[in-house]
Design a protein around this motif. Sequence first.
Motif, PDB file in Angstrom:
ATOM      1  N   PRO A 108       4.551  -0.721   0.294  1.00  0.00           N
ATOM      2  CA  PRO A 108       5.968  -0.947   0.619  1.00  0.00           C
ATOM      3  C   PRO A 108       6.638   0.252   1.280  1.00  0.00           C
ATOM      4  O   PRO A 108       7.559   0.087   2.084  1.00  0.00           O
ATOM      5  N   THR A 109       6.170   1.460   0.962  1.00  0.00           N
ATOM      6  CA  THR A 109       6.781   2.655   1.555  1.00  0.00           C
ATOM      7  C   THR A 109       6.475   2.748   3.042  1.00  0.00           C
ATOM      8  O   THR A 109       7.361   3.020   3.864  1.00  0.00           O
ATOM      9  N   MET A 127      -1.634   2.283  -8.969  1.00  0.00           N
ATOM     10  CA  MET A 127      -0.204   2.440  -8.723  1.00  0.00           C
ATOM     11  C   MET A 127       0.049   3.086  -7.361  1.00  0.00           C
ATOM     12  O   MET A 127       1.020   2.758  -6.677  1.00  0.00           O
ATOM     13  N   MET A 128      -0.839   3.981  -6.953  1.00  0.00           N
ATOM     14  CA  MET A 128      -0.691   4.603  -5.640  1.00  0.00           C
ATOM     15  C   MET A 128      -0.762   3.552  -4.538  1.00  0.00           C
ATOM     16  O   MET A 128       0.062   3.544  -3.611  1.00  0.00           O
ATOM     17  N   ASP A 160       1.141  10.491   4.790  1.00  0.00           N
ATOM     18  CA  ASP A 160       1.482  11.788   4.191  1.00  0.00           C
ATOM     19  C   ASP A 160       2.946  11.828   3.755  1.00  0.00           C
ATOM     20  O   ASP A 160       3.270  12.274   2.648  1.00  0.00           O
ATOM     21  N   LYS A 161       3.837  11.348   4.627  1.00  0.00           N
ATOM     22  CA  LYS A 161       5.260  11.344   4.289  1.00  0.00           C
ATOM     23  C   LYS A 161       5.560  10.330   3.186  1.00  0.00           C
ATOM     24  O   LYS A 161       6.419  10.567   2.330  1.00  0.00           O
ATOM     25  N   ALA A 162       4.841   9.206   3.218  1.00  0.00           N
ATOM     26  CA  ALA A 162       5.019   8.198   2.170  1.00  0.00           C
ATOM     27  C   ALA A 162       4.589   8.759   0.816  1.00  0.00           C
ATOM     28  O   ALA A 162       5.264   8.548  -0.199  1.00  0.00           O
ATOM     29  N   TYR A 163       3.473   9.480   0.805  1.00  0.00           N
ATOM     30  CA  TYR A 163       2.984  10.074  -0.439  1.00  0.00           C
ATOM     31  C   TYR A 163       3.985  11.089  -0.983  1.00  0.00           C
ATOM     32  O   TYR A 163       4.244  11.144  -2.193  1.00  0.00           O
ATOM     33  N   ALA A 164       4.585  11.866  -0.096  1.00  0.00           N
ATOM     34  CA  ALA A 164       5.585  12.852  -0.525  1.00  0.00           C
ATOM     35  C   ALA A 164       6.792  12.154  -1.145  1.00  0.00           C
ATOM     36  O   ALA A 164       7.331  12.603  -2.167  1.00  0.00           O
ATOM     37  N   ARG A 165       7.212  11.040  -0.541  1.00  0.00           N
ATOM     38  CA  ARG A 165       8.360  10.304  -1.096  1.00  0.00           C
ATOM     39  C   ARG A 165       7.996   9.684  -2.447  1.00  0.00           C
ATOM     40  O   ARG A 165       8.806   9.697  -3.378  1.00  0.00           O
ATOM     41  N   ARG A 201       9.347   1.570  -7.442  1.00  0.00           N
ATOM     42  CA  ARG A 201       9.081   0.843  -6.198  1.00  0.00           C
ATOM     43  C   ARG A 201      10.371   0.327  -5.570  1.00  0.00           C
ATOM     44  O   ARG A 201      10.517   0.303  -4.347  1.00  0.00           O
ATOM     45  N   SER A 202      11.330  -0.069  -6.413  1.00  0.00           N
ATOM     46  CA  SER A 202      12.602  -0.559  -5.876  1.00  0.00           C
ATOM     47  C   SER A 202      13.405   0.558  -5.211  1.00  0.00           C
ATOM     48  O   SER A 202      14.272   0.293  -4.378  1.00  0.00           O
ATOM     49  N   LEU A 203      13.113   1.810  -5.581  1.00  0.00           N
ATOM     50  CA  LEU A 203      13.842   2.950  -5.015  1.00  0.00           C
ATOM     51  C   LEU A 203      13.243   3.443  -3.702  1.00  0.00           C
ATOM     52  O   LEU A 203      13.920   4.121  -2.924  1.00  0.00           O
ATOM     53  N   LEU A 204      11.994   3.111  -3.444  1.00  0.00           N
ATOM     54  CA  LEU A 204      11.282   3.689  -2.308  1.00  0.00           C
ATOM     55  C   LEU A 204      11.918   3.347  -0.965  1.00  0.00           C
ATOM     56  O   LEU A 204      11.913   4.149  -0.040  1.00  0.00           O
TER      57      LEU A 204
END
Length: 253
Positions: free
Chosen positions: A112-113, A105-106, A122-127, A161-164
Amino acid sequence: MLKIDKISKFFFDGGNSIFFNSKKVEAVKNVSIEINTGDTLGIIGESGSGKSTLAKIIAGIHNPTKGDIIFKGKSLLNLSQRQRNNLIQYVFQDPSNSLNPRKTMMQSLLVPTTYLLGLTKDKAYARIKDILKSVSLPLETLNKYPHELSGGQAQRIAIARSLLSKSPLIVLDEPVSALDVIIQEQILLLLKNLKKEFNLSYIFISHDLAVVENFCNKIAVMFHGEFVEIGNTKKIINEPAHEYTKLLINSVP
């Protein structure tokens, strides 16, 4: 917010040999409607009515044969798929259609992020962590593969995923029809809460009038590729004008 302007979609069925002529199938016929900011529009109709085809056109998965889709004054047909994905996201009925069985899932959420938002890892992981909290999933879910998730968990991942991408409009194509009743209620409540949290608008595709009645403020009834009735949910349920709408209402147990 979104204007669907005289959209039609034709497919050609068969006719690949010298003995048979191809048959033009009109899946969507000259459909027009407007969705305002904050709307939850339910598109209701039986299987084969054209509602999922229209949903995929709105999301950019299919191109229309005719017509235009205008988002805040700009034609979506002139935008790249990446630009469209930043404006409109699509949630499949079956999450397995959109989750790679070989990726955790990660991995499925990270691509997409970083692609749509241009974030560092790093910022994508935080989001992703923030969004996972919003859909009520533990962080351990990120290490799992699709086959390790329940139906409800997989649909929560699809919604996450649709919210990212921070898209203001999400197209939900039969998002609860494959789930049992209890999980359906949980997902619908989640969607209502997310709508408030992120100021979202929804297009909700369904054949289940009871679900649409309780979830949507506006309904478009689709029959043979056309909208036969559009309006406020309560008004249409209580005062249906078209015979097909009356048939749908009378078929609810």
